[in-house]
Design a protein around this motif. Structure first.
Motif, PDB file in Angstrom:
ATOM      1  N   HIS A 302       0.834  -1.202   0.000  1.00  6.06           N
ATOM      2  CA  HIS A 302       0.000   0.000   0.000  1.00  6.06           C
ATOM      3  C   HIS A 302       0.868   1.251   0.000  1.00  6.06           C
ATOM      4  O   HIS A 302       0.579   2.245  -0.720  1.00  6.06           O
ATOM      5  N   GLU A 303       1.921   1.212   0.784  1.00  2.00           N
ATOM      6  CA  GLU A 303       2.817   2.368   0.845  1.00  2.00           C
ATOM      7  C   GLU A 303       3.518   2.604  -0.487  1.00  2.00           C
ATOM      8  O   GLU A 303       3.802   3.759  -0.862  1.00  2.00           O
ATOM      9  N   ILE A 304       3.804   1.542  -1.214  1.00  2.00           N
ATOM     10  CA  ILE A 304       4.505   1.686  -2.497  1.00  2.00           C
ATOM     11  C   ILE A 304       3.574   2.243  -3.577  1.00  2.00           C
ATOM     12  O   ILE A 304       3.957   3.073  -4.414  1.00  2.00           O
ATOM     13  N   ARG A 305       2.331   1.784  -3.534  1.00  2.00           N
ATOM     14  CA  ARG A 305       1.381   2.222  -4.585  1.00  2.00           C
ATOM     15  C   ARG A 305       1.160   3.753  -4.568  1.00  2.00           C
ATOM     16  O   ARG A 305       1.000   4.381  -5.628  1.00  2.00           O
ATOM     17  N   THR A 306       1.133   4.326  -3.374  1.00  2.00           N
ATOM     18  CA  THR A 306       0.858   5.780  -3.272  1.00  2.00           C
ATOM     19  C   THR A 306       1.913   6.616  -3.990  1.00  2.00           C
ATOM     20  O   THR A 306       1.585   7.446  -4.873  1.00  2.00           O
ATOM     21  N   PRO A 307       3.225   6.488  -3.695  1.00  4.38           N
ATOM     22  CA  PRO A 307       4.225   7.284  -4.431  1.00  4.38           C
ATOM     23  C   PRO A 307       4.301   6.923  -5.909  1.00  4.38           C
ATOM     24  O   PRO A 307       4.525   7.795  -6.764  1.00  4.38           O
ATOM     25  N   LEU A 308       4.081   5.671  -6.233  1.00  2.00           N
ATOM     26  CA  LEU A 308       4.116   5.268  -7.629  1.00  2.00           C
ATOM     27  C   LEU A 308       2.995   5.944  -8.422  1.00  2.00           C
ATOM     28  O   LEU A 308       3.182   6.395  -9.573  1.00  2.00           O
ATOM     29  N   ALA A 309       1.823   5.990  -7.797  1.00  2.00           N
ATOM     30  CA  ALA A 309       0.681   6.635  -8.475  1.00  2.00           C
ATOM     31  C   ALA A 309       0.954   8.123  -8.703  1.00  2.00           C
ATOM     32  O   ALA A 309       0.665   8.674  -9.789  1.00  2.00           O
ATOM     33  N   LEU A 310       1.510   8.792  -7.684  1.00  2.00           N
ATOM     34  CA  LEU A 310       1.813  10.222  -7.814  1.00  2.00           C
ATOM     35  C   LEU A 310       2.896  10.450  -8.864  1.00  2.00           C
ATOM     36  O   LEU A 310       2.789  11.392  -9.694  1.00  2.00           O
ATOM     37  N   ILE A 311       3.947   9.652  -8.808  1.00  2.00           N
ATOM     38  CA  ILE A 311       5.033   9.797  -9.791  1.00  2.00           C
ATOM     39  C   ILE A 311       4.506   9.610 -11.206  1.00  2.00           C
ATOM     40  O   ILE A 311       4.819  10.372 -12.143  1.00  2.00           O
ATOM     41  N   SER A 312       3.665   8.575 -11.372  1.00  2.00           N
ATOM     42  CA  SER A 312       3.111   8.282 -12.705  1.00  2.00           C
ATOM     43  C   SER A 312       2.227   9.426 -13.199  1.00  2.00           C
ATOM     44  O   SER A 312       2.306   9.849 -14.364  1.00  2.00           O
TER      45      SER A 312
END
Length: 356
Positions: A302-312
């Motif tokens: 869950h923690e990884i998905r949040t920054p990945l979504a923002l970066i994308s």
């Protein structure tokens, strides 16, 4: 936790089932072990009985041969008394001619009172054994020297044993015999032989059957309770020889054997219990670690998905040229940098955790 409980139950079952089975087997095998040990003593007793009876027959055979020679010699009384003094169980040697006109009766004794009080009964008992004497005569004619028991009255048979056999001299045939003390025979003559056979490995005892009194034992103390098997002696059937374990009883041997096995079983159970505990603790730790890792991965994903979504999202916006001003672009670049740093920190934590 359900998995840990299942593992604990399985390990406990694996430990308890063999222990309970072996304990039940040991308890149920008590009677079988007792029968097995009794069978071993039975075979020993049969071999010992044969040896003792053969030894007794040899002693009596030697007395018979010496007596037959004495009856044909001139020093009957002197030689007979010497024989009786050396062999203390002998109380009387008698010889009655089978034909009254062929000679006179002969007696050898050390105790005059004993002879005078009992000789008439001995003569009557011999006269009453015509059929047995006829058989002894037949054996003698065939070249065999046989010895038969002379039945005595109830008052005498408790203390004395009568034996008779046929002898020949220049005057003809006679019925000759011994009156002996069976208990002295056992103690003085059979006793050393019994000690030699036992060799302090097991108990041998001779018992008077009429009152169960033990007249001889290879042990100094009374050992009636230790005798487990008995058989009649051939020469003196009013007495029996018994065998038993040394200084203990059959039931005690079985109990001690079972006790030893159960102690060994208890020791093995303790070792198994410690092994099961260590195995369970190790398994529990591994299960707990696996659960922790699963929870960690779930949280981290869950923690990884949040920054990945923002970066994308911000990278796609910048790539498509939808940012109108440089100030806004710098703001997006700053967000991308922060989220990248955040993602890097999470990845480093994952790598560090995987190495523990």
């Amino acid at each position: 936790m359900n998995a840990i409980r299942r593992i604990a139950l399985i390990l406990t079952a694996v430990f308890l089932i063999p222990v309970l089975f072996f304990s039940a087997y040991e308890i149920s095998s008590l009677s079988r072990d007792e029968k097995m040990i009794e069978s071993i003593y039975q075979k020993q007793l049969e071999a010992i009985l044969f040896s003792i009876n053969q030894y007794s027959d040899d002693l009596i055979g030697n007395w018979v041969a010496r007596t037959e020679n004495l009856l044909m010699s001139e020093n009957l009384q002197a030689g007979g008394r010497e024989l009786m003094m050396v062999n203390t169980p002998l109380k009387l040697i008698f010889s009655y001619p089978l034909q009254s006109e062929s000679g006179r009766s002969k007696f050898i004794y050390l105790d005059t009172a004993f002879f005078l009080s009992h000789e008439p009964e001995f003569a009557a008992r011999v006269a009453a054994q015509q059929e047995e004497i006829a058989q002894l005569v037949k054996y003698k004619k065939s070249g065999f020297q046989k010895t038969a028991v002379l039945p005595l009255s109830d008052s005498l048979r408790t203390a004395y044993l009568g034996l008779m056999f046929v002898t020949e001299d220049e005057t003809g045939q006679s019925i000759t015999g011994f009156i002996l003390d069976p208990e002295a025979f056992v103690e003085d003559l059979m006793g050393p032989r019994l000690q030699q056979i036992s060799e302090n490995q097991f108990l041998l005892a001779v018992t008077r059957k009429s009152d169960k009194h033990q007249i001889y034992s290879t042990q100094l103390r009374d050992s009636t309770s230790s005798v487990i098997l008995q058989k009649d002696l051939w020469l003196i059937p009013d007495y029996s020889i018994g065998i038993g374990p040394l200084g203990t009883s059959l039931s005690k041997i079985v109990r001690e054997r079972t006790k030893t096995n159960l102690i060994l079983l208890l020791g093995m159970a303790v070792v198994l219990l410690v092994a099961v505990f260590l195995a369970f603790r190790s398994v529990r730790q591994e299960v707990q670690l696996a659960q922790n890792k699963a929870e960690f991965v779930s949280n981290v994903s869950h923690e990884i998905r949040t920054p990945l979504a923002l970066i994308s999202m911000f990278a796609e916006t910048l790539e498509m040229g939808r940012v109108p001003t440089e100030e806004k672009k710098n703001e997006y670049y700053s967000i991308l940098h922060k989220e990248t740093q955040r993602l890097t920190a999470i990845v480093n934590k994952i790598l560090n955790f995987s190495q523990t």
